[in-house]
Motif scaffolding. Sequence first.
Motif, PDB file in Angstrom:
ATOM      1  N   THR A  85      -3.962   0.656   7.599  1.00  0.00           N
ATOM      2  CA  THR A  85      -4.797   1.322   6.596  1.00  0.00           C
ATOM      3  C   THR A  85      -4.674   0.560   5.293  1.00  0.00           C
ATOM      4  O   THR A  85      -3.582   0.507   4.717  1.00  0.00           O
ATOM      5  N   PRO A  86      -5.782  -0.065   4.854  1.00  0.00           N
ATOM      6  CA  PRO A  86      -5.674  -0.786   3.578  1.00  0.00           C
ATOM      7  C   PRO A  86      -5.476   0.194   2.416  1.00  0.00           C
ATOM      8  O   PRO A  86      -6.118   1.240   2.363  1.00  0.00           O
ATOM      9  N   MET A  87      -4.591  -0.171   1.515  1.00  0.00           N
ATOM     10  CA  MET A  87      -4.357   0.650   0.321  1.00  0.00           C
ATOM     11  C   MET A  87      -5.491   0.403  -0.665  1.00  0.00           C
ATOM     12  O   MET A  87      -5.880  -0.740  -0.898  1.00  0.00           O
ATOM     13  N   LYS A  88      -5.974   1.497  -1.279  1.00  0.00           N
ATOM     14  CA  LYS A  88      -7.051   1.336  -2.254  1.00  0.00           C
ATOM     15  C   LYS A  88      -6.517   1.199  -3.673  1.00  0.00           C
ATOM     16  O   LYS A  88      -7.205   0.721  -4.563  1.00  0.00           O
ATOM     17  N   SER A  89      -5.309   1.712  -3.888  1.00  0.00           N
ATOM     18  CA  SER A  89      -4.752   1.704  -5.248  1.00  0.00           C
ATOM     19  C   SER A  89      -3.248   1.965  -5.195  1.00  0.00           C
ATOM     20  O   SER A  89      -2.719   2.353  -4.152  1.00  0.00           O
ATOM     21  N   VAL A  90      -2.604   1.787  -6.351  1.00  0.00           N
ATOM     22  CA  VAL A  90      -1.168   2.108  -6.448  1.00  0.00           C
ATOM     23  C   VAL A  90      -0.977   3.607  -6.216  1.00  0.00           C
ATOM     24  O   VAL A  90      -0.026   4.030  -5.556  1.00  0.00           O
ATOM     25  N   GLY A  91      -1.924   4.403  -6.741  1.00  0.00           N
ATOM     26  CA  GLY A  91      -1.836   5.860  -6.584  1.00  0.00           C
ATOM     27  C   GLY A  91      -1.799   6.255  -5.119  1.00  0.00           C
ATOM     28  O   GLY A  91      -0.990   7.088  -4.705  1.00  0.00           O
ATOM     29  N   MET A  92      -2.662   5.629  -4.333  1.00  0.00           N
ATOM     30  CA  MET A  92      -2.703   5.932  -2.898  1.00  0.00           C
ATOM     31  C   MET A  92      -1.380   5.535  -2.230  1.00  0.00           C
ATOM     32  O   MET A  92      -0.837   6.271  -1.415  1.00  0.00           O
ATOM     33  N   ALA A  93      -0.872   4.390  -2.622  1.00  0.00           N
ATOM     34  CA  ALA A  93       0.382   3.906  -2.032  1.00  0.00           C
ATOM     35  C   ALA A  93       1.524   4.877  -2.344  1.00  0.00           C
ATOM     36  O   ALA A  93       2.341   5.197  -1.476  1.00  0.00           O
ATOM     37  N   LYS A  94       1.545   5.358  -3.586  1.00  0.00           N
ATOM     38  CA  LYS A  94       2.620   6.293  -3.978  1.00  0.00           C
ATOM     39  C   LYS A  94       2.454   7.622  -3.242  1.00  0.00           C
ATOM     40  O   LYS A  94       3.440   8.235  -2.830  1.00  0.00           O
ATOM     41  N   GLN A 117      -8.264  -4.804  -9.364  1.00  0.00           N
ATOM     42  CA  GLN A 117      -7.989  -5.756  -8.281  1.00  0.00           C
ATOM     43  C   GLN A 117      -7.097  -5.152  -7.192  1.00  0.00           C
ATOM     44  O   GLN A 117      -6.783  -5.809  -6.191  1.00  0.00           O
ATOM     45  N   GLN A 118      -6.675  -3.905  -7.416  1.00  0.00           N
ATOM     46  CA  GLN A 118      -5.709  -3.305  -6.483  1.00  0.00           C
ATOM     47  C   GLN A 118      -6.299  -3.116  -5.085  1.00  0.00           C
ATOM     48  O   GLN A 118      -5.626  -3.344  -4.084  1.00  0.00           O
ATOM     49  N   ALA A 119      -7.569  -2.701  -5.012  1.00  0.00           N
ATOM     50  CA  ALA A 119      -8.207  -2.501  -3.708  1.00  0.00           C
ATOM     51  C   ALA A 119      -8.263  -3.830  -2.953  1.00  0.00           C
ATOM     52  O   ALA A 119      -7.967  -3.901  -1.752  1.00  0.00           O
ATOM     53  N   GLU A 120      -8.621  -4.902  -3.672  1.00  0.00           N
ATOM     54  CA  GLU A 120      -8.683  -6.229  -3.060  1.00  0.00           C
ATOM     55  C   GLU A 120      -7.286  -6.650  -2.563  1.00  0.00           C
ATOM     56  O   GLU A 120      -7.143  -7.202  -1.473  1.00  0.00           O
ATOM     57  N   GLU A 121      -6.283  -6.338  -3.360  1.00  0.00           N
ATOM     58  CA  GLU A 121      -4.911  -6.686  -2.971  1.00  0.00           C
ATOM     59  C   GLU A 121      -4.517  -5.895  -1.713  1.00  0.00           C
ATOM     60  O   GLU A 121      -3.864  -6.422  -0.816  1.00  0.00           O
ATOM     61  N   GLY A 122      -4.964  -4.621  -1.676  1.00  0.00           N
ATOM     62  CA  GLY A 122      -4.693  -3.778  -0.507  1.00  0.00           C
ATOM     63  C   GLY A 122      -5.313  -4.374   0.749  1.00  0.00           C
ATOM     64  O   GLY A 122      -4.689  -4.401   1.820  1.00  0.00           O
ATOM     65  N   ILE A 123      -6.534  -4.868   0.607  1.00  0.00           N
ATOM     66  CA  ILE A 123      -7.208  -5.495   1.755  1.00  0.00           C
ATOM     67  C   ILE A 123      -6.472  -6.776   2.166  1.00  0.00           C
ATOM     68  O   ILE A 123      -6.273  -7.034   3.359  1.00  0.00           O
ATOM     69  N   LYS A 124      -6.034  -7.534   1.163  1.00  0.00           N
ATOM     70  CA  LYS A 124      -5.294  -8.777   1.482  1.00  0.00           C
ATOM     71  C   LYS A 124      -4.030  -8.475   2.284  1.00  0.00           C
ATOM     72  O   LYS A 124      -3.707  -9.175   3.249  1.00  0.00           O
ATOM     73  N   ILE A 125      -3.327  -7.432   1.867  1.00  0.00           N
ATOM     74  CA  ILE A 125      -2.108  -7.041   2.606  1.00  0.00           C
ATOM     75  C   ILE A 125      -2.475  -6.706   4.055  1.00  0.00           C
ATOM     76  O   ILE A 125      -1.837  -7.170   4.997  1.00  0.00           O
ATOM     77  N   ALA A 126      -3.549  -5.923   4.212  1.00  0.00           N
ATOM     78  CA  ALA A 126      -3.992  -5.527   5.559  1.00  0.00           C
ATOM     79  C   ALA A 126      -4.345  -6.765   6.393  1.00  0.00           C
ATOM     80  O   ALA A 126      -3.989  -6.857   7.579  1.00  0.00           O
ATOM     81  N   LEU A 127      -5.034  -7.724   5.774  1.00  0.00           N
ATOM     82  CA  LEU A 127      -5.435  -8.935   6.503  1.00  0.00           C
ATOM     83  C   LEU A 127      -4.216  -9.756   6.936  1.00  0.00           C
ATOM     84  O   LEU A 127      -4.173 -10.283   8.048  1.00  0.00           O
ATOM     85  N   GLU A 128      -3.228  -9.815   6.057  1.00  0.00           N
ATOM     86  CA  GLU A 128      -1.998 -10.543   6.421  1.00  0.00           C
ATOM     87  C   GLU A 128      -1.311  -9.861   7.603  1.00  0.00           C
ATOM     88  O   GLU A 128      -0.804 -10.523   8.510  1.00  0.00           O
ATOM     89  N   GLN A 129      -1.324  -8.519   7.562  1.00  0.00           N
ATOM     90  CA  GLN A 129      -0.719  -7.767   8.680  1.00  0.00           C
ATOM     91  C   GLN A 129      -1.449  -8.081   9.979  1.00  0.00           C
ATOM     92  O   GLN A 129      -0.827  -8.364  11.004  1.00  0.00           O
TER      93      GLN A 129
END
Lengths: 308, 222
Positions: free
Chosen positions: A221-230, A256-268
């Motif tokens: 599940t890609p994270m959309k924001s820091v808030g979602m992650a917390k 840029q947090q949503a994009e970073e979340g997608i990047k994490i998902a892609l690396e996974q």
Amino acid sequence: MKAGSNLEKVLTAGHFAFTGELGPPRGTDAEEVRKKAAFLKGNVDAVNITDNQTAVVRMASWAACIILIQEGLEPNFQMVCRDRNRLAMQADILGAYAHGIRNMLCLSGDHCQFGDHPQARGVFDIDSMQLISMVKKMRDEGKFLGGADLEHPPQIFIGAAANPFADPFEWRVHRLAKKINAGVDFIQTQCIYNMEKFRKYIQQANDMGLTEKAYILAGVTPMKSVGMAKYMKNRVPGMDVPDDIIARLQGVAKDQQAEEGIKIALEQIEEFKEMKGVAGVHLMAIEWEHKVPEIAERAKVLPRPTVE
Amino acid sequence: MIVAKRKPFDEIKELLKSYKKVLNVGCGTCVAVCLVGGEKEVAVLSAEIEMARKLDDNPIQIDGYTVERQCDREYLAELDEMVEKYDALISMACGVGIQFLAERFPDKPVLPAVDTSGLAVNQAAGWYEERCRSCSSCVLGWTGGICPVTMCAKGLYNGPCGGTNKGSCEIHKDQPCAWYKIYERLLRQNRLENLMRVHPANDWKDQTPRTLIQPGYKKPEN
């Protein structure tokens, strides 16, 4: 072939499976299902349709599954034990199969207390393990749970969920083994963020020969924001979000947090493709179905294979 | 033991509003031990009702009487003479006692003053925890003496579910996960293999009224 679903064919042929998810509307609008489905079409092998997720009333999973079939997608019918007894469950399975549903995910379901009817009586007549056995009995023995013969048994590809992270961690892989013994064909895991722990889990599953008995799809599940992650870290039971994920999202500008979340998902996803024992990815883009085409493209899982 | 909780006062008052002469019947067994329906509680409730009705300008005659056990015929017999003087009875016993009282005096309204909440253990003075749902299919032998039907919020037989969180249940962090506890207990006893057994769909014997006749006994002719 046990069911001959597209998902089963893709997995049996040895392709890296890619499944998606769609939450039905809190109302009667079939168009809403069709709109979400359009983003998933051609990008995934099957689409999980949630069943009153988080104990909130929504359009019935089987009904949304039928809309999906009409749109030319393959559904994965989720069924929770919380809302029905064994009679209603078997009746729904027969009806779902009659309408062309070929995959099913067997779940216990979130407790009613979380949802929009916290006073409701949870049914839990049978549990997820018993639901798996029941579907297997219907399919392989042509019998209802009560023992009577069933005409034209439903050929269902049986799935279940696994949470590799909830405590006790040492026990988790044994619980997976138990579900496999009960009769599951494929497993979709809880959203994975703690990759280190997941590597250990899948290693154990490999060592125990479990990944040869059932297909394991890693939950992303890609994270959309820091808030979602917390929120996921602190509020969602059984979720394991390591601090470095939160730090990484905090390290970029808010837009840029949503994009970073997608990047994490892609690396996974890249890592899962190479990971022994992982047969695919289950992408749970919660209320973010419109991002699936982009994620699938960037994850280089397109085009989806066609298996006859 | 069976534990119960007193109903909200307004609900009791509403149930009683059309009656002028009422007998409040307590029970000296479980509900007395769990401090809700014994002699002392009968006196307190009766006094409260009397006062409230006086303030409402609708006086009531309310008398109290506590039997040893409301779920036992021989103790109810002592009420036979008394009951005809009243237009209604209140029962402060558990649901079983209330029904048995109502059955003995079918012409009188029998009104509950407590809500029965289940089979519980006494943790400390006034603190009770439910431990058994009397499901008639005890699995404690497999689960290290911890009841998953009662202690797991979903009553799962093959848990834990995905919501177990650092040993707590998903419904509340103060509620231990029953299956986490079962895991710990079985680990300690070197019996973890019990967890690998797929417990089949339960035979819910508590879905129809159950009758129990112990071996060597029989149902009387009439």
